[in-house]
Design an enzyme around this catalytic site. Structure first.
Site, PDB file in Angstrom:
ATOM      1  N   ASN A 130      -9.121   8.239   5.059  1.00 17.70           N
ATOM      2  CA  ASN A 130     -10.407   8.025   5.715  1.00 17.70           C
ATOM      3  C   ASN A 130     -11.290   9.262   5.620  1.00 17.70           C
ATOM      4  OD1 ASN A 130     -10.340   5.238   7.238  1.00 17.70           O
ATOM      5  ND2 ASN A 130      -8.295   6.125   7.438  1.00 17.70           N
ATOM      6  N   LYS A 138      -2.564   0.450  10.837  1.00 20.45           N
ATOM      7  CA  LYS A 138      -3.387   1.257  11.743  1.00 20.45           C
ATOM      8  C   LYS A 138      -4.841   0.808  11.618  1.00 20.45           C
ATOM      9  CE  LYS A 138      -0.497   5.384  11.865  1.00 20.45           C
ATOM     10  NZ  LYS A 138      -0.420   6.831  11.617  1.00 20.45           N
ATOM     11  N   GLY A 144       0.839  -1.188   0.000  1.00 21.03           N
ATOM     12  CA  GLY A 144       0.000   0.000   0.000  1.00 21.03           C
ATOM     13  C   GLY A 144       0.874   1.236   0.000  1.00 21.03           C
ATOM     14  N   LYS A 175      -8.308   7.034  15.566  1.00 21.23           N
ATOM     15  CA  LYS A 175      -8.445   8.306  14.842  1.00 21.23           C
ATOM     16  C   LYS A 175      -9.050   8.101  13.457  1.00 21.23           C
ATOM     17  CE  LYS A 175      -4.611   7.441  12.297  1.00 21.23           C
ATOM     18  NZ  LYS A 175      -4.474   7.409  10.827  1.00 21.23           N
ATOM     19  N   TRP A 197       1.754   3.582   2.384  1.00 20.61           N
ATOM     20  CA  TRP A 197       2.726   3.749   3.452  1.00 20.61           C
ATOM     21  C   TRP A 197       3.752   2.621   3.434  1.00 20.61           C
ATOM     22  CZ3 TRP A 197       5.773   6.544   5.709  1.00 20.61           C
ATOM     23  CH2 TRP A 197       6.152   6.507   7.054  1.00 20.61           C
TER      24      TRP A 197
END
Length: 461
Positions: A346, A194, A48, A283, A50
């Site tokens: 997101n 994450k 992906g 988050k 990151w």
């Protein structure tokens, strides 16, 4: 004379910097017990945005020391690229002279011309070798060594970088465990994921990617670390100043933190692995709602600030349930939230849903963006915090309520994204509800009660 002096000074500076980088590489090799003729093997699992950027940064920093280190990345083969993406990629290539020269020199330019014309199909693993990540086409990376066979990629790896979504981590590492049965020494694993999942037996708890890796492989927990921070992948690669924390055992986090540190990417270290990992997932939940609010209010600064006040109060409330010393997380959590609300995938997803340009039926793996981790995180956090075993007294009504009932934004996002019984506009209804309490009151409730529930993160009381 002056030009010669400047050039000599620059060469000396570059030489000193290169020497420092090589010393860091030598140091981590010593820590890992590498012999002189055995290169350090670093492998990224998952490509992906990151994950690809992280491996590209290591390749650029250390790849020139070929006898001492090998950097490669695994991604599944066979993912075809559609014609519209191929056309976009061709535009990116032709907009930059350095890319044109690099591809022509590698005899790779012609295939992009053919793909642009529709005469051939490109594959995601194929373009990654040339430095193009499918989830981040507009930010070309350095060329990478790509392996599509998982066993070949990981069987002798010394350091493994997990760049997979949380939803895929257990499955892939369960497969990897088969190739590590004969290993004498355990590799070190750094997870960038994450996202979180939830399980309810024998008791409610959150399961994080590092815990999934441990369950799948049996690798000692001290060898599994988490790295996270308020970072946008493309900006980090373009050398915007950034920082992150590597969390886990002191044995590994300190030498790895030093190894990963670059002039524009500062890496701190912390012992609290699980809590930081969970907060990295939390988050993403509220970032989706922030994107919806931004679109529905036509980027109203006032409305976005109202949402921010309420969502951060809920996050602080949840943090008190999950962390023994929640104050220590306030800075990193708010920083990570801020950058995700500004430019994360997101928030982008929430915007597109509210505009009607995406629908929930399309799923949470989106072309050009990858996995939207916040969707599964909404489900995990709400269902976990809605367990009756966690009930507490409602401050005004005096009756037992679950923590989820005191988090109206989380509850509404669950109704919108998971139950699909409300439209995106409902997030504004939650904000405008006259019965909604001052966000300060929720923080006061959290601070005035002994909320900490260690078993929610699989810890002992």
């Amino acid at each position: 004379m002056m030009e010669h002096l400047v050039e000599t000074t620059m060469n000396d500076t570059n030489s000193a910097q290169s020497k420092l980088i090589e010393e860091r590489l030598d140091e981590i090799r010593r820590v890992l017990g590498k012999t002189e003729d055995d290169p350090l093997k670093i492998v990224g699992v998952g490509a992906g945005a990151w994950g690809s950027v992280f491996i590209a940064m290591l390749q650029e920093n250390y790849g020139k020391f070929r006898g001492k280190v090998s950097v490669r990345i695994w991604r599944r083969g066979g993912r075809a690229i559609d014609k519209s993406t191929a056309e976009h990629l061709f535009e990116v290539i032709n907009s930059r002279e350095d890319l044109l020269r690099r591809l022509i020199r590698r005899c790779a330019y012609l295939k992009y011309v053919e793909a642009r014309l529709g005469d051939r199909v490109l594959y995601a693993d194929e373009i990654l070798k040339d430095g193009f990540c499918l989830n981040m086409i507009e930010t070309p990376l350095c060329p990478l060594k790509v392996v599509t066979n998982l066993q070949e990629a990981v069987w002798d790896a010394d350091i493994v970088i997990n760049g997979l979504p949380s939803t895929e981590t257990f499955q892939v590492f369960n497969e990897i465990s088969k190739y590590w049965k004969e290993r004498v020494t355990a590799p070190v694993i750094i997870s960038l994921a994450k996202g979180v999942e939830a399980e309810f037996e024998p008791h409610p708890r959150i399961v994080t990617p590092t815990q999934m890796i441990y369950r799948a492989t049996g690798i000692p927990l001290e060898n599994i670390l988490y790295l996270g921070g308020p970072n946008i992948a493309s900006e980090v690669y373009n050398k915007e100043y950034a920082n992150a924390r590597i969390c886990g055992s002191e044995k590994w986090r300190k030498p790895l933190g030093k190894f990963l540190r670059q002039s524009h990417f500062i890496v701190w270290d912390n012992s609290d692995l699980i809590t930081h990992e969970v907060m990295g997932g939390l988050k993403n939940v509220y970032a989706i709602g922030a994107g919806m609010v931004a679109t529905l209010t036509k980027e109203s600064a006032t409305s976005k600030s109202v949402y921010f006040a309420h969502c951060t109060s809920e996050m602080i409330f949840i943090t008190h349930l999950l962390a023994k010393e929640p104050e220590k997380l306030a800075g990193p959590l708010l920083a990570d939230t801020y950058v995700t609300l500004l430019k994360g995938r997101n928030a982008w997803y929430g915007q597109k849903l509210a505009k009607g340009e995406l629908s929930l039926e399309m799923g949470d793996s989106i072309k050009g963006k990858g996995m939207i981790q916040g969707v599964s995180a909404v489900k995990a956090f709400f269902e976990l915090l809605n367990q009756s075993s966690l009930s507490l007294q409602h401050p005004e009504e005096g009756k037992p309520v679950t923590p989820a009932e005191l988090c109206p934004i989380l509850k509404m996002l669950y109704r919108i994204l998971i139950k699909r019984e409300a439209s995106c506009e409902a997030v504004l209804e939650a904000l405008r509800d006259e019965t909604m309490n001052d966000p300060r009151e929720l923080i006061e409730i959290a601070q005035s009660h002994l909320f900490f529930q260690p078993w929610l993160l699989g810890q002992k009381p």
